[in-house]
Design a protein around this motif. Structure first.
Motif, mmCIF file in Angstrom:
data_model
loop_
_atom_site.group_PDB
_atom_site.id
_atom_site.type_symbol
_atom_site.label_atom_id
_atom_site.label_comp_id
_atom_site.label_asym_id
_atom_site.label_seq_id
_atom_site.Cartn_x
_atom_site.Cartn_y
_atom_site.Cartn_z
ATOM 1 N N UNK A 93 0.828 -1.208 0.000
ATOM 2 C CA UNK A 93 0.000 0.000 0.000
ATOM 3 C C UNK A 93 0.864 1.261 0.000
ATOM 4 N N UNK A 94 0.330 2.312 -0.592
ATOM 5 C CA UNK A 94 0.938 3.638 -0.584
ATOM 6 C C UNK A 94 -0.105 4.619 -0.081
ATOM 7 N N UNK A 95 0.306 5.792 0.412
ATOM 8 C CA UNK A 95 -0.676 6.715 0.985
ATOM 9 C C UNK A 95 -1.713 7.167 -0.055
ATOM 10 N N UNK A 96 -2.969 7.116 0.328
ATOM 11 C CA UNK A 96 -4.030 7.627 -0.530
ATOM 12 C C UNK A 96 -4.087 9.143 -0.391
ATOM 13 N N UNK A 97 -4.017 9.851 -1.512
ATOM 14 C CA UNK A 97 -4.060 11.311 -1.503
ATOM 15 C C UNK A 97 -5.502 11.769 -1.320
ATOM 16 N N UNK A 98 -5.753 12.519 -0.247
ATOM 17 C CA UNK A 98 -7.093 12.981 0.072
ATOM 18 C C UNK A 98 -7.338 14.432 -0.336
ATOM 19 N N UNK A 99 -6.299 15.256 -0.253
ATOM 20 C CA UNK A 99 -6.475 16.674 -0.585
ATOM 21 C C UNK A 99 -5.113 17.321 -0.763
ATOM 22 N N UNK A 100 -5.088 18.404 -1.532
ATOM 23 C CA UNK A 100 -3.903 19.254 -1.659
ATOM 24 C C UNK A 100 -4.355 20.703 -1.581
ATOM 25 N N UNK A 101 -3.421 21.593 -1.355
ATOM 26 C CA UNK A 101 -3.770 23.002 -1.323
ATOM 27 C C UNK A 101 -2.565 23.861 -1.025
ATOM 28 N N UNK A 102 -2.817 25.138 -0.843
ATOM 29 C CA UNK A 102 -1.749 26.093 -0.565
ATOM 30 C C UNK A 102 -2.181 27.031 0.546
ATOM 31 N N UNK A 103 -1.195 27.455 1.321
ATOM 32 C CA UNK A 103 -1.350 28.511 2.322
ATOM 33 C C UNK A 103 -0.288 29.546 2.006
ATOM 34 N N UNK A 104 -0.658 30.551 1.219
ATOM 35 C CA UNK A 104 0.357 31.464 0.716
ATOM 36 C C UNK A 104 1.277 30.736 -0.234
ATOM 37 N N UNK A 105 2.570 30.831 -0.004
ATOM 38 C CA UNK A 105 3.552 30.156 -0.856
ATOM 39 C C UNK A 105 3.854 28.744 -0.370
ATOM 40 N N UNK A 107 2.815 24.824 0.384
ATOM 41 C CA UNK A 107 1.903 23.804 -0.140
ATOM 42 C C UNK A 107 1.634 22.786 0.958
ATOM 43 N N UNK A 108 0.549 22.038 0.796
ATOM 44 C CA UNK A 108 0.280 20.963 1.743
ATOM 45 C C UNK A 108 -0.396 19.803 1.028
ATOM 46 N N UNK A 109 -0.244 18.628 1.616
ATOM 47 C CA UNK A 109 -0.914 17.417 1.162
ATOM 48 C C UNK A 109 -1.578 16.757 2.364
ATOM 49 N N UNK A 110 -2.738 16.195 2.134
ATOM 50 C CA UNK A 110 -3.442 15.407 3.146
ATOM 51 C C UNK A 110 -3.571 13.993 2.603
ATOM 52 N N UNK A 111 -3.107 13.028 3.360
ATOM 53 C CA UNK A 111 -3.163 11.631 2.926
ATOM 54 C C UNK A 111 -3.766 10.764 4.027
ATOM 55 N N UNK A 112 -4.210 9.576 3.637
ATOM 56 C CA UNK A 112 -4.701 8.610 4.616
ATOM 57 C C UNK A 112 -3.509 7.991 5.341
#
Length: 312
Positions: A93-105, A107-112
């Motif tokens: 298994x590899x992390x499931x990508x749940x969301x991405x986004x930015x806070x100013x400059x 970046x962030x990723x949300x994974x399971x």
């Protein structure tokens, strides 16, 4: 002094600023984490900080949030593309990508969140048969990653990076005199006579070592359970993916290193290219690397590569 954006993060954070911030625990990150929680309806409860990782990584229940500073923003986009590309296509298994986004400059990723603990936490306590078994499985996993078609988002400027590393080598290199004197000629020979970028690029994890492999105990045996952290994913030469496991994981464990290399079966040409890349990537660490390999008396980089990436 760095100015903070509305989420409490320094948008002008260079490496030194980020390193100082990275050393801090939860408090300075909390405002950004709460914004991400609200944006993506993440579970309630406290965030916890993970110690490992070049980025700032946090867990909350069954999700993981990775905050990526501006200096590595390109890594976040590549990691997201890599996670989408490998999902369900590898033996682990590899992390499931749940969301991405930015806070100013930033970046962030949300994974399971994946079950297990880092292999690095138990590696030293395993017996030799256990280490060699996992090393062989690790090599098979690496081959599985490289067999996938890399998405176009993983393109990377390898010639530019190697040029910068080459320009810095003379000032940074710390190695026994014979090897230090031979370094430039060795690199030139690999550059002129090796395959270079003539081979088709492969899918690289970039850091497939025991820090990024999770394990569980099943049936009384430590077993690989997941492969995480794709922030160094690229498309490029297959030899590049050899250097992190060999240098960062296997250099003190010859039996495991040979088992790993035995599955990968790198050719002499592969070993020379991987050695050249390792020379550029770890220029100030060669005295320690050679001591750990038992190769402190090596007089050529070919000899170093035969130990580091070979089965002898």
């Amino acid at each position: 002094m760095s100015l903070l954006n509305p989420w409490g993060l320094p948008d002008d954070a260079g490496y030194d600023t980020f390193s100082a911030l990275h050393a801090q625990a939860l408090a300075p990150w909390q405002p950004a984490l709460e914004v991400i929680r609200a944006r993506h309806s993440l579970p309630g409860g406290p965030f916890t900080r993970f110690a490992l990782g070049k980025n700032a990584v946090f867990g909350c229940g069954e999700v993981v949030v990775k905050l990526v500073p501006p200096i590595w923003a390109g890594d976040a986009a590549r990691e997201a593309a890599a996670l989408r590309a490998v999902q369900g296509r590898l033996p682990l298994p590899t992390p499931e990508l749940l969301a991405t986004g930015r806070l100013g400059r930033w970046a962030y990723l949300v994974t399971a969140r994946l079950p297990g603990r880092p292999l690095a936490e138990v590696w030293r306590d395993l017996d030799v048969p256990g280490q060699t078994r996992l090393a062989g499985q690790q090599a098979e996993l690496l081959l599985g990653v490289q067999a996938l078609t890399p998405p176009p988002e993983l393109h990377f400027d390898w010639p530019g990076l190697l040029l910068r590393q080459g320009l810095e080598l003379r000032a940074a290199l710390q190695a026994p005199p014979a090897l230090a004197q031979a370094a430039e000629a060795f690199l030139q020979d690999v550059s002129w006579n090796g395959p270079g970028f003539g081979r088709a690029p492969v899918f690289q994890h970039g850091d497939l070592n025991f820090l990024n492999l999770l394990v569980e105990e099943r049936g009384g045996q430590i077993t690989l359970s997941a492969l995480m952290d794709w922030s160094d994913a690229r498309s490029g030469p297959a030899a590049h993916d050899l250097i992190s496991p060999a240098v960062n994981q296997f250099r003190r464990w010859p039996q495991a290193r040979r088992a790993w290399a035995g599955v990968l079966a790198p050719t002499p040409e592969d070993r020379r290219e991987a050695t050249a890349r390792a020379l550029l990537y770890y220029p100030d660490d060669w005295n320690a690397i050679l001591a750990d390999l038992g190769a402190a008396q090596a007089t050529s980089w070919e000899d170093v590569g035969d130990v580091l990436f070979g089965t002898a």
